[in-house]
Design a protein around this motif. Sequence first.
Motif, PDB file in Angstrom:
ATOM      1  N   THR A  51       0.713  -1.271  -0.011  1.00 10.92           N
ATOM      2  CA  THR A  51      -0.004   0.136   0.062  1.00 10.92           C
ATOM      3  C   THR A  51       0.789   1.222  -0.160  1.00 10.92           C
ATOM      4  O   THR A  51       0.606   2.326  -0.669  1.00 10.92           O
ATOM      5  N   CYS A  54       2.131   1.780  -3.553  1.00 15.31           N
ATOM      6  CA  CYS A  54       1.277   2.280  -4.262  1.00 15.31           C
ATOM      7  C   CYS A  54       1.265   3.967  -4.322  1.00 15.31           C
ATOM      8  O   CYS A  54       1.247   4.536  -5.234  1.00 15.31           O
ATOM      9  N   VAL A  77     -10.033   1.114  -4.720  1.00 15.21           N
ATOM     10  CA  VAL A  77      -8.808   0.239  -4.199  1.00 15.21           C
ATOM     11  C   VAL A  77      -9.327  -1.150  -4.608  1.00 15.21           C
ATOM     12  O   VAL A  77     -10.430  -1.382  -4.345  1.00 15.21           O
ATOM     13  N   MET A  88      -4.665  -2.734   4.961  1.00 19.21           N
ATOM     14  CA  MET A  88      -4.506  -1.800   4.049  1.00 19.21           C
ATOM     15  C   MET A  88      -5.183  -0.376   4.602  1.00 19.21           C
ATOM     16  O   MET A  88      -4.367   0.633   4.089  1.00 19.21           O
ATOM     17  N   TYR A  92      -3.618   3.391   4.482  1.00 24.16           N
ATOM     18  CA  TYR A  92      -4.305   4.315   3.573  1.00 24.16           C
ATOM     19  C   TYR A  92      -4.623   5.691   4.501  1.00 24.16           C
ATOM     20  O   TYR A  92      -4.820   6.867   3.919  1.00 24.16           O
ATOM     21  N   VAL A 117      -2.606  -5.516  -3.540  1.00 25.38           N
ATOM     22  CA  VAL A 117      -3.247  -4.190  -3.702  1.00 25.38           C
ATOM     23  C   VAL A 117      -3.101  -3.393  -4.893  1.00 25.38           C
ATOM     24  O   VAL A 117      -1.933  -3.429  -5.237  1.00 25.38           O
ATOM     25  N   ILE A 119      -4.197   0.705  -6.362  1.00 29.04           N
ATOM     26  CA  ILE A 119      -5.175   2.074  -6.286  1.00 29.04           C
ATOM     27  C   ILE A 119      -4.907   2.876  -7.225  1.00 29.04           C
ATOM     28  O   ILE A 119      -3.916   3.110  -7.913  1.00 29.04           O
TER      29      ILE A 119
END
Length: 125
Positions: A51, A54, A77, A88, A92, A117, A119
């Motif tokens: 995450t 990302c 997501v 996550m 986030y 994951v 995004i």
Amino acid sequence: MKRQAYTAKDVMSSGPYSHAIDAGEYIYVSGQTAKNSLTLEKQDLTIEEQTEECFKNINRILNELELTEANVVKANVYLTGMKHFERMNEVYKTKFTEPYPARTCVAVFELPLGADVEIEVVAKR
């Protein structure tokens, strides 16, 4: 409408798409996985680390347009399982301030590059 494409340094595309499209008032940033990073050294990442990566990629792309996470109005997501949802979310929630962007989070069977994951975001100038 004229589409302006942007490509960020240290981010790769895993298919025939642009990192971001400037559609005037709105910027559409393509989905990012940890493995879209050209600087990633570690391969076996936790969902928290994925995450974070990302968002590093998203920020690299937003920076090309002189935007920040504060410009993000919508996020999507994608997770390979809702078992990753809480972990996550812990990462986030550190990436935005209230009011948080609108968001959709869904579970999918698989993601590109073996990611857990992905995004994508929409930003507004």
